[in-house]
Design an enzyme around this catalytic site. Structure first.
Site, PDB file in Angstrom:
ATOM      1  N   GLY A  17       0.866  -1.181   0.000  1.00  0.00           N
ATOM      2  CA  GLY A  17       0.000   0.000   0.000  1.00  0.00           C
ATOM      3  C   GLY A  17       0.897   1.223   0.000  1.00  0.00           C
ATOM      4  O   GLY A  17       1.615   1.471   0.974  1.00  0.00           O
TER       5      GLY A  17
ATOM      6  N   GLY B 155       0.059   4.488  -0.332  1.00  0.00           N
ATOM      7  CA  GLY B 155      -0.696   5.735  -0.197  1.00  0.00           C
ATOM      8  C   GLY B 155      -0.050   6.647   0.833  1.00  0.00           C
ATOM      9  O   GLY B 155       1.181   6.709   0.949  1.00  0.00           O
ATOM     10  N   GLN B 156      -0.907   7.343   1.586  1.00  0.00           N
ATOM     11  CA  GLN B 156      -0.424   8.331   2.553  1.00  0.00           C
ATOM     12  C   GLN B 156       0.466   7.698   3.624  1.00  0.00           C
ATOM     13  O   GLN B 156       1.593   8.148   3.858  1.00  0.00           O
ATOM     14  CB  GLN B 156      -1.616   8.992   3.261  1.00  0.00           C
ATOM     15  N   ILE B 157      -0.057   6.658   4.278  1.00  0.00           N
ATOM     16  CA  ILE B 157       0.704   6.052   5.384  1.00  0.00           C
ATOM     17  C   ILE B 157       1.930   5.324   4.833  1.00  0.00           C
ATOM     18  O   ILE B 157       3.029   5.422   5.395  1.00  0.00           O
ATOM     19  CB  ILE B 157      -0.185   5.096   6.218  1.00  0.00           C
TER      20      ILE B 157
ATOM     21  N   ASP C 128       2.239  -1.293  -4.682  1.00  0.00           N
ATOM     22  CA  ASP C 128       0.840  -0.875  -4.859  1.00  0.00           C
ATOM     23  C   ASP C 128       0.281  -1.574  -6.091  1.00  0.00           C
ATOM     24  O   ASP C 128       0.995  -2.360  -6.745  1.00  0.00           O
ATOM     25  CB  ASP C 128       0.744   0.661  -4.960  1.00  0.00           C
TER      26      ASP C 128
ATOM     27  N   ASN D 173     -12.207  -4.339   1.574  1.00  0.00           N
ATOM     28  CA  ASN D 173     -10.879  -4.473   2.166  1.00  0.00           C
ATOM     29  C   ASN D 173     -10.560  -5.930   2.523  1.00  0.00           C
ATOM     30  O   ASN D 173      -9.398  -6.334   2.510  1.00  0.00           O
ATOM     31  CB  ASN D 173     -10.725  -3.550   3.381  1.00  0.00           C
TER      32      ASN D 173
ATOM     33  N   ASN E 222      -8.012  -0.680   7.904  1.00  0.00           N
ATOM     34  CA  ASN E 222      -9.272  -0.724   8.647  1.00  0.00           C
ATOM     35  C   ASN E 222     -10.319  -1.555   7.918  1.00  0.00           C
ATOM     36  O   ASN E 222     -10.227  -1.693   6.701  1.00  0.00           O
ATOM     37  CB  ASN E 222      -9.812   0.712   8.815  1.00  0.00           C
TER      38      ASN E 222
ATOM     39  N   ARG F   4      -2.047   9.122  21.230  1.00  0.00           N
ATOM     40  CA  ARG F   4      -3.038  10.203  21.235  1.00  0.00           C
ATOM     41  C   ARG F   4      -3.387  10.588  22.667  1.00  0.00           C
ATOM     42  O   ARG F   4      -3.408  11.764  23.018  1.00  0.00           O
ATOM     43  CB  ARG F   4      -4.286   9.748  20.467  1.00  0.00           C
TER      44      ARG F   4
ATOM     45  N   HIS G 246      -9.974  -1.107  17.906  1.00  0.00           N
ATOM     46  CA  HIS G 246      -9.660   0.217  17.359  1.00  0.00           C
ATOM     47  C   HIS G 246     -10.959   0.850  16.877  1.00  0.00           C
ATOM     48  O   HIS G 246     -11.421   0.592  15.785  1.00  0.00           O
ATOM     49  CB  HIS G 246      -8.668   0.072  16.203  1.00  0.00           C
TER      50      HIS G 246
END
Ligand code: TXD
Length: 311
Positions: free
Chosen positions: A10, A12-14, A34, A98, A123, A154, A178
């Protein structure tokens, strides 16, 4: 010993931020994979990153690919592959899409990196890590889900912000799935060794607990599209580094439970020792009746999502 190899599935962003962090920390060589339509994008990202090597004094080899064969022999894999929820899409729709992606990833990683430590980020986290385990059939302690490191970070950040102290000195534990049912154990939080309850009134602590549970949504709402990526990427890299360097760190992650906390057969967020053996041990802590009830409530949510995978 040779160089370590980190496979990121993957791009992407992460995935991109994880590649940056792994290169900066010189954790090893990094391969970013990807789908074929994104082959040039991941190749471009990794070339861009390669050109930061002289600036960061890093020697990591960084490559982008669409071929699982290029991941062969990886020591650690981190999976963020998946689709985000779009308007009009139910959670179940997302889960089904997913689930297909995770199944494809798990099948390939079993083939090309059977000895790696596998970290799942996609997720809905708790059911996706379960699906990864079922489809791959790989050892349960060599598979973990990333969520607790982030949820704990967090909570620690919010305590630091409230008290105007460094979050480095805040220690905390967030159990459970989560999602909104997660269980921040405020009772056990300490700041420089001092119980949090001696430093903040209960209503402030309650507000921090609430904000922690909703922290993902708070960022989704601010960004307008997509979800958090800096903190999830850093959290997953912490887990990978603990494994690669056999650090024996105590990191909260979705670990497979075999009787701990009275739970068997599910992945759920618990504190665990991460070292060269993967999830080497799950640490148990005595819970109060209300904490037990909250964890059971969270388990019910995880069970429901797992049932939806029909695995
Ligand atoms: O705490 C946590 N676990 C999380 C999880 C915190 C934040 C975000 N979390 C989840 O991570 C989020 O809900 C997503 O499911 C994943 C990845 O988040 P990211 O922000 O990186 O999503 P992107 O930018 O959409 O990237 C996903 C990439 C994208 O480039 C797709 O083309 C790719 O995944 N993708 C695939 N790669 C390989 N193979 C297949 N089949 C595939 N399908 C999509």
């Amino acid at each position: 010993m040779g160089r370590k190899k980190i496979a990121l599935i993957g791009g992407g962003q992460i995935g991109g931020i994880m590649a940056l962090l792994a290169a900066q920390r010189e954790m090893g060589d990094v391969v970013l994979l990807d789908i074929p339509e994104k082959e040039n994008v991941v190749k471009g990202k990794m070339l861009d990153l390669t050109e930061t090597n002289p600036l960061f004094s890093s020697s990591s080899c960084l490559t982008g690919t669409k071929n699982y064969a290029d991941l062969a022999g990886a020591d650690v894999t981190i999976t963020t592959a998946g689709l985000p929820r779009k308007p009009g899409m139910s959670r179940e729709d997302l889960l089904n899409i997913n689930l297909q992606i995770i199944s494809e990833v798990a099948t390939n990683l079993k083939k090309y990196c059977p000895d790696a430590f596998h970290i799942v980020v996609t997720n809905p986290l708790d059911s996706m890590v379960f699906a990864f385990m079922k489809v791959s059939g790989l050892p349960k302690h060599k598979i973990a889900g990333m969520a607790g490191v982030l949820d704990t970070a967090r909570f620690r950040s919010f305590v630091g912000m409230e008290l105007n102290v460094s979050p480095k000195d805040v220690s905390a534990l967030v159990l459970g799935g989560h999602g909104p049912t997660m269980v921040p154990l405020a009772r056990l939080a300490t700041v420089g060794g001092i119980p949090l309850s001696e430093l903040l009134p209960q209503e402030k602590i309650d507000a921090i607990v609430y904000r922690t549970r909703e922290a993902g949504t708070e960022i989704v709402n601010l960004l307008g599209s997509g979800s958090a990526y800096f903190s999830p990427a850093t959290s997953a890299i912490e887990m990978a580094e603990a494994y690669l360097k056999d650090q024996k760190r105590i990191l909260t992650c979705a670990a497979y439970l075999n009787g701990e906390y009275g739970i068997t057969g599910y992945y759920i967020g618990v504190p665990a020792i991460i070292g060269a053996g993967g999830v080497e041990k799950v640490l148990e802590v005595k819970l109060t009746d209300s904490e037990k009830a909250a964890l059971n409530n969270s388990l019910e949510a995880v069970k429901k999502a797992v049932a939806e995978t029909k695995l």
